[in-house]
Design a protein around this motif. Structure first.
Motif: not given
Length: 191
Positions: A79-103
């Motif tokens: 429910w909430l993830k599909e309602l809010v649809m907030r992108p992951r931090p590393f998607v929004t901010h190119s200076d952040l890199t994900a340490l792992l795949a978020p799922g």
């Protein structure tokens, strides 16, 4: 209202930047990655809950943990993830890199924090000492999501708060349902 949201977004980003700049890149990387991975799909909590179902003294806790996690999955992931649809931090901010795949694609709320705190809180409601250890593990799993730059602090905070509420609700419902069935069984035995 927009000014408040801008402040929250700025604080969220700056906390992640601080973690990435000051903590990442050392011996903590594999530890945090492992903590995050054991939280995938609530695996550690589901395993623990199923094991608890086998023992009379812990059966209610195991049932409450499973109920809390199911509710968390429905509320948070479906429910909430599909309602809010907030992108992951590393998607929004190119200076952040994900340490792992978020799922999955969306960031809010943190499913790892939600399932971990839902399960740990449900366990705590029945077994305080073990529950405290579970809450510590839940906090470490939640922090690992910040460390990996796959969630914002507000995602984790929301997941934690929703998880705590659902853990308490599941413990309450489990107690009432099991007590009701026990009473019915006792009344049938009297006849």
């Amino acid at each position: 209202m927009e000014i408040l949201l801008d402040i929250i977004r700025s604080v969220d980003y700056n906390i992640l930047l601080l973690i990435a700049d000051r903590l990442r890149g050392g011996m903590l990387d594999p530890v945090m990655t492992m903590l995050s991975l054991i939280g995938n799909g609530g695996a550690v909590w589901i395993t623990l809950a199923v094991l608890l179902l086998f023992f009379r003294k812990t059966r209610r806790a195991g049932a409450a943990m499973l109920l809390a996690m199911l509710a968390g999955f429905l509320v948070g992931n479906l429910w909430l993830k599909e309602l809010v649809m907030r992108p992951r931090p590393f998607v929004t901010h190119s200076d952040l890199t994900a340490l792992l795949a978020p799922g999955d694609r969306w960031s809010f709320p943190s499913g790892h924090a939600l399932s971990s705190f839902a399960a740990a809180t449900a366990l705590w409601c029945f077994h305080k000492k073990t529950g405290v250890l579970a809450l510590v593990l839940a906090a470490l799993i939640a922090f690992s999501r910040l460390y990996a730059s796959v969630h914002y602090p507000t995602d984790v905070l929301a997941g934690m708060l929703i998880g705590i509420v659902l853990g308490h609700a599941a413990a309450f419902l489990t107690d009432r349902i099991i007590d009701t069935f026990h009473s019915i069984r006792l009344r049938k035995g009297d006849k």
